[in-house]
Design an enzyme around this catalytic site. Structure first.
Site, short mmCIF file in Angstrom:
data_model
loop_
_atom_site.label_atom_id
_atom_site.label_comp_id
_atom_site.label_asym_id
_atom_site.label_seq_id
_atom_site.Cartn_x
_atom_site.Cartn_y
_atom_site.Cartn_z
N ASP A 161 0.83 -1.20 0.00
CA ASP A 161 0.00 0.00 0.00
C ASP A 161 0.86 1.25 0.00
O ASP A 161 0.55 2.23 -0.69
CB ASP A 161 -0.93 0.01 1.21
CG ASP A 161 -1.69 1.33 1.32
OD1 ASP A 161 -2.53 1.60 0.44
OD2 ASP A 161 -1.44 2.10 2.26
N SER A 183 -6.78 0.35 -0.11
CA SER A 183 -5.73 1.07 0.60
C SER A 183 -6.07 1.23 2.08
O SER A 183 -5.25 0.93 2.96
CB SER A 183 -5.52 2.45 -0.05
OG SER A 183 -4.58 3.20 0.68
#
Length: 442
Positions: A161, A183
């Site tokens: 991420d 995310s």
């Protein structure tokens, strides 16, 4: 792994298999896929979206790229809250210690401000000495000891991420619901949670301004988190005006401490109580909403939430004495009052513009590497619907210099519209989304 065929398929609206997403994320995280190819694939996702099984696989791969917090059997249920971001949103500073004081552990991993929105870590670091860079071992130990830790994403948490977000930020691929959902949840689910509450903002100061987009994001994240074993609820809340009155890091800490003392703006207090009640419910620590909300109100009123916050500040290197003497917080030397030039009613506030003014004063950042000034910001003195006369104070500017303050006056005058009437303000909390579906609350 051949990346070009995957880009072409996604470009043409086809799906990648879960195995392909897993292999792709592993290869990109390890540096075997170049940024230019991944950015092309991300742009295809922006335009073509992802199927639910693709999104499940992407989240699983992002989670698997790093480590997770692991707690012993004696730790209370663990729950966290995530906000999609706004202006004046200091909820986490009040909510986390309040929920912890109510008996539920809160390992709260937060982020920094970027663009027009503020960040919880930046607010906390305006407290002298406060350290947000905790290792996983430190965060785990503190949650076990105090019931709460307020820290930032480490390199060990979801490194996929970290790399993907930096690329999205540089390539204009941030505002895509599947990518936002993956995310957020790749970090939150790594906290070892039993429950999660999402605060999805809508309005002119939100990342996703329309109700439809907010509902889509909330529903997507609820489904995705539930599929990964985390009981999750999303609330859609207003960001068509700043939350509370303070906008700027140290100024927001002052307001948060006032709320922890049982004072503070009514809107902040209400949102903390509503979100806190949901956190107790998803953690299984309460079974009835009104009683859960009363429990949150109780720890704010009797000082237990403030005591918990003081313990967290001390544990993370800050001086808890600051909470007794807020004048120890950074303060800007120049203050200017912006007044109304005409009488009428405050019709609308351009909340995104307010956030940008805070940035121009030095209180935000355009890139992750920028340094911020914790002392600067704004104090809103009116809200939509207020009647004003010529000369009525609208906003107080806290600036580093007189020239800095003067440079934002025109932008502020444009952001606060005074007219014949006010547009109806959005309800503070409008919808609740759970695994059972969405309910309109107002």
């Amino acid at each position: 792994m051949l990346i070009a065929p995957l880009i072409e398929r996604k470009r043409d609206g086809e799906a990648l298999s879960p195995a392909e997403w897993q292999t792709l994320i592993e290869a990109y995280t390890s540096g075997r896929v170049p940024d230019y190819q991944m950015s092309a694939l991300l742009m295809a996702v922006v335009f073509r979206g992802m199927r639910p099984d693709e999104l499940d696989a992407l989240l699983g791969a992002m989670l698997a790229s790093g480590e997770r917090l692991a707690f012993g059997p004696d730790v209370p249920p663990r729950v966290d809250k995530h906000s999609t971001g706004g202006v004046g949103d200091k909820v986490s500073l009040v909510l986390a210690p309040a929920v912890a004081a109510a008996g539920v552990a809160v390992p709260m991993m937060s982020g920094r401000g970027l663009g027009h929105t503020g960040g919880t870590l930046d607010k906390l670091e305006s407290i002298p000495g406060f350290r947000t860079a905790l290792s996983l071992a430190e965060a785990t130990s503190q949650v076990e000891r105090l019931g709460c830790a307020l820290f930032g994403q480490t390199e060990a948490i979801a490194p996929a991420d970290r790399k993907l977000y930096a690329l999205r930020d540089a390539t204009g691929t941030v505002p895509a619901v599947p990518l936002i959902a993956a995310s957020i949840l790749s970090k939150k689910l790594a906290e070892g949670l039993d429950g999660l509450v999402l605060d999805v903002k809508r309005g002119n100061g939100a990342q996703l301004q329309s109700l439809d987009d907010a509902m889509t994001l909330g529903s997507t994240m609820v489904r995705l988190a539930e599929a990964h074993g985390c009981r999750t609820v999303a609330l859609v809340t207003a960001m068509d005006r700043p939350l509370g009155v303070a906008c700027g890091n140290a100024l927001e800490v002052r307001e948060a401490v006032a709320s922890l003392r049982g004072e503070g703006p009514a809107s902040l207090r209400e949102l903390v109580e509503v979100l806190g009640a949901e956190m107790l419910l998803v953690a299984g620590a309460a079974s009835e909403r009104d009683a859960a909300r009363a429990r949150i109100a109780g720890v704010l009123d009797d000082g237990r939430a403030l005591e918990t916050f003081a313990a967290v500040v001390e544990a993370q290197g800050g001086d808890p004495g600051v909470l007794e003497d807020l004048d120890q917080l950074p303060a800007a030397p120049e203050r200017t009052i912006v007044t109304a030039v005409r009488g009428g009613t405050v019709g609308t506030i351009d909340t995104r513009a307010i956030g940008r003014v805070v940035n121009r004063l030095g209180g935000g950042r355009a890139t992750v590497e920028d340094t911020i000034d914790p002392a600067v910001g704004l104090v809103m003195l009116v809200e939509p619907g207020d009647a004003v006369e010529p000369g009525t104070p609208l906003v107080e500017v806290h600036a580093r210099s007189a020239s800095d303050g003067a440079a934002v006056l025109d932008a502020l005058a444009s952001a606060i519209v005074v007219g014949e009437r006010a547009e109806p303000a959005l309800p503070l909390v409008s919808h609740r989304i759970s695994a059972a579906g969405a309910t309109a609350l107002a």
